[in-house]
Design a protein around this motif. Structure first.
Motif, PDB file in Angstrom:
ATOM      1  N   HIS A 171       0.840  -1.197   0.000  1.00 25.35           N
ATOM      2  CA  HIS A 171       0.000   0.000   0.000  1.00 25.35           C
ATOM      3  C   HIS A 171       0.876   1.248   0.000  1.00 25.35           C
ATOM      4  O   HIS A 171       0.652   2.181  -0.790  1.00 25.35           O
ATOM      5  CB  HIS A 171      -0.930   0.005   1.208  1.00 25.35           C
ATOM      6  N   ARG A 173       3.880   1.521  -1.013  1.00 31.61           N
ATOM      7  CA  ARG A 173       4.689   1.577  -2.229  1.00 31.61           C
ATOM      8  C   ARG A 173       3.901   2.088  -3.430  1.00 31.61           C
ATOM      9  O   ARG A 173       4.435   2.815  -4.273  1.00 31.61           O
ATOM     10  CB  ARG A 173       5.252   0.187  -2.529  1.00 31.61           C
ATOM     11  N   HIS A 174       2.613   1.732  -3.520  1.00 33.61           N
ATOM     12  CA  HIS A 174       1.898   1.947  -4.778  1.00 33.61           C
ATOM     13  C   HIS A 174       0.649   2.835  -4.694  1.00 33.61           C
ATOM     14  O   HIS A 174       0.240   3.375  -5.725  1.00 33.61           O
ATOM     15  CB  HIS A 174       1.463   0.597  -5.364  1.00 33.61           C
ATOM     16  N   VAL A 175       0.009   2.951  -3.539  1.00 37.29           N
ATOM     17  CA  VAL A 175      -1.313   3.589  -3.488  1.00 37.29           C
ATOM     18  C   VAL A 175      -1.196   5.018  -2.977  1.00 37.29           C
ATOM     19  O   VAL A 175      -0.656   5.265  -1.890  1.00 37.29           O
ATOM     20  CB  VAL A 175      -2.284   2.783  -2.604  1.00 37.29           C
ATOM     21  N   ARG A 176      -1.711   5.956  -3.762  1.00 34.85           N
ATOM     22  CA  ARG A 176      -1.688   7.374  -3.397  1.00 34.85           C
ATOM     23  C   ARG A 176      -3.083   7.987  -3.373  1.00 34.85           C
ATOM     24  O   ARG A 176      -3.250   9.140  -2.953  1.00 34.85           O
ATOM     25  CB  ARG A 176      -0.821   8.162  -4.403  1.00 34.85           C
ATOM     26  N   HIS A 177      -4.082   7.254  -3.844  1.00 37.76           N
ATOM     27  CA  HIS A 177      -5.439   7.794  -3.922  1.00 37.76           C
ATOM     28  C   HIS A 177      -6.390   6.956  -3.059  1.00 37.76           C
ATOM     29  O   HIS A 177      -6.075   5.834  -2.668  1.00 37.76           O
ATOM     30  CB  HIS A 177      -5.928   7.811  -5.376  1.00 37.76           C
ATOM     31  N   ALA A 180      -7.926   3.376  -4.313  1.00 39.52           N
ATOM     32  CA  ALA A 180      -6.834   3.211  -5.267  1.00 39.52           C
ATOM     33  C   ALA A 180      -7.356   3.311  -6.689  1.00 39.52           C
ATOM     34  O   ALA A 180      -8.457   2.847  -7.009  1.00 39.52           O
ATOM     35  CB  ALA A 180      -6.157   1.862  -5.057  1.00 39.52           C
ATOM     36  N   THR A 181      -6.568   3.921  -7.550  1.00 37.72           N
ATOM     37  CA  THR A 181      -6.932   4.006  -8.962  1.00 37.72           C
ATOM     38  C   THR A 181      -6.687   2.661  -9.640  1.00 37.72           C
ATOM     39  O   THR A 181      -6.007   1.780  -9.103  1.00 37.72           O
ATOM     40  CB  THR A 181      -6.100   5.071  -9.674  1.00 37.72           C
ATOM     41  N   GLU A 183      -4.781   2.172 -12.097  1.00 39.66           N
ATOM     42  CA  GLU A 183      -3.342   2.056 -12.324  1.00 39.66           C
ATOM     43  C   GLU A 183      -2.618   1.592 -11.061  1.00 39.66           C
ATOM     44  O   GLU A 183      -1.687   0.773 -11.129  1.00 39.66           O
ATOM     45  CB  GLU A 183      -2.772   3.392 -12.797  1.00 39.66           C
ATOM     46  N   GLU A 184      -3.030   2.099  -9.917  1.00 42.25           N
ATOM     47  CA  GLU A 184      -2.412   1.698  -8.648  1.00 42.25           C
ATOM     48  C   GLU A 184      -2.717   0.245  -8.318  1.00 42.25           C
ATOM     49  O   GLU A 184      -1.835  -0.491  -7.855  1.00 42.25           O
ATOM     50  CB  GLU A 184      -2.870   2.631  -7.533  1.00 42.25           C
ATOM     51  N   ALA A 187      -0.505  -1.836 -10.375  1.00 36.94           N
ATOM     52  CA  ALA A 187       0.867  -1.862  -9.882  1.00 36.94           C
ATOM     53  C   ALA A 187       1.020  -2.847  -8.730  1.00 36.94           C
ATOM     54  O   ALA A 187       2.011  -3.588  -8.653  1.00 36.94           O
ATOM     55  CB  ALA A 187       1.292  -0.464  -9.448  1.00 36.94           C
ATOM     56  N   VAL A 188       0.039  -2.867  -7.822  1.00 41.07           N
ATOM     57  CA  VAL A 188       0.063  -3.838  -6.721  1.00 41.07           C
ATOM     58  C   VAL A 188       0.023  -5.257  -7.271  1.00 41.07           C
ATOM     59  O   VAL A 188       0.810  -6.129  -6.873  1.00 41.07           O
ATOM     60  CB  VAL A 188      -1.114  -3.602  -5.750  1.00 41.07           C
TER      61      VAL A 188
END
Length: 309
Positions: A171, A173-177, A180-181, A183-184, A187-188
């Protein structure tokens, strides 16, 4: 009779079990957990954050009081992913020694997998089909263990792997929204799949899949649509894998506020469970099982059983 205290210190949670070994088994008197997020920022900085140390030591102080009240004979404190990775782990170990009088054992991934398997198998009926795949999703790592406990006198581990994928780690490393979007999420999933591609465990060989620890028990609560977290309803519950996948898809689409509104969701897990749930789903997609058995017994029981007389 011997009374023991087993402590499992993971990336997100510190858990305590106090129990007494008797002629008939392990009688559990205390089973508690505290969400301290010890692994806060470890993946990015390589250090345990000072705020995380404060939270962890506060929980350990509380556990020390309970251990004293139960006149424990033996204590075993096992630390896992966050303290394997942190450059300032010595500061954490010194704090544990000061508070409990025991040196924490920093388990290797292989040791963590073996103890988790032993704990899970203590709660599995003899008629469960073998081999059994135990899936332990933590905050910093995920252990998958394939084994068979039908060999006389001991469990037989066929293969195990500890992978550096966990709910907090992925989380952060990859999630900013929130949520999660697409795209995120992708990525996970790619991160998880890369680890599974390199995994030395033949997940497709499992006849039974067992999920342990907080991510899996929370997923079970969601599939059961519980109003509140109910360990008795969750323990040894069986869920169609298709239902698990559907629930994970829905859970990941929720905001943190919407997850917090779920009566069974622990507040300390709501923000990172998206990544943990995706790990669960991707692991299960590599198996051929049609159902998932979820156990409340986990690494804590394994640690406690390791101290039997």
């Amino acid at each position: 009779m011997t009374t023991v205290a087993a402590i499992d210190c993971g990336t997100n949670t510190i858990k305590l079990l106090i129990g007494t070994h008797t002629d008939t088994g392990l009688e559990v008197a205390v089973r508690e957990s505290a969400m301290v997020r010890l692994g806060q920022g470890v993946d990015a900085t390589g250090r345990i954050h000072e705020e995380a140390l404060v939270r962890a030591f506060a929980a350990i102080d509380t556990y020390a009081e309970q251990i004293g009240q139960h006149h424990v004979d033996r204590i075993r404190f096992c630390a896992t992913s966050a303290t394997r990775d942190a450059s300032n782990a010595a500061e954490f170990r010194a704090g544990v020694l000061f508070r409990l009088g025991v040196q924490p054992e920093v388990l290797s991934g292989e040791e963590e997998a073996a103890v988790a398997f032993a704990g899970a198998m203590s709660n599995i009926s003899d008629d469960a089909r073998r081999p059994v795949l135990v899936i332990d999703i933590g905050g910093g790592s995920t252990e998958v263990v394939l084994g068979d406990d039908t060999a006389p006198g001991h469990d037989t581990l066929l293969a195990s792997e500890s992978m550096d994928i966990g709910s907090v780690r992925l989380h952060e490393r990859h999630v900013r929204h929130d949520p999660a979007t697409r795209e995120e999420i992708g990525a996970v999933v790619r991160d998880v799949d890369d680890q599974l591609d390199a995994c030395g465990v033949d997940l497709a060989a499992a006849a039974t899949a067992v999920g342990i620890a907080g991510t899996m028990t929370t997923i079970a609560a969601g599939v059961l649509d519980l109003a509140t977290y109910d360990p008795e309803a969750i323990d040894r519950s069986v869920h169609r894998v298709d239902d698990v996948h559907a629930y994970v898809e829905r859970l990941v689409s929720l905001t943190v506020a919407e997850r917090l509104a779920l009566g069974y969701m622990h507040p300390g897990r709501a923000d990172v469970i998206d990544a943990g749930a995706l790990i669960a789903s991707r692991v299960l997609r590599r198996t051929n099982v049609e159902s998932l058995l979820v156990s409340e017994a986990d690494i804590l029981e394994g640690i406690a059983w390791s101290m039997r007389p």
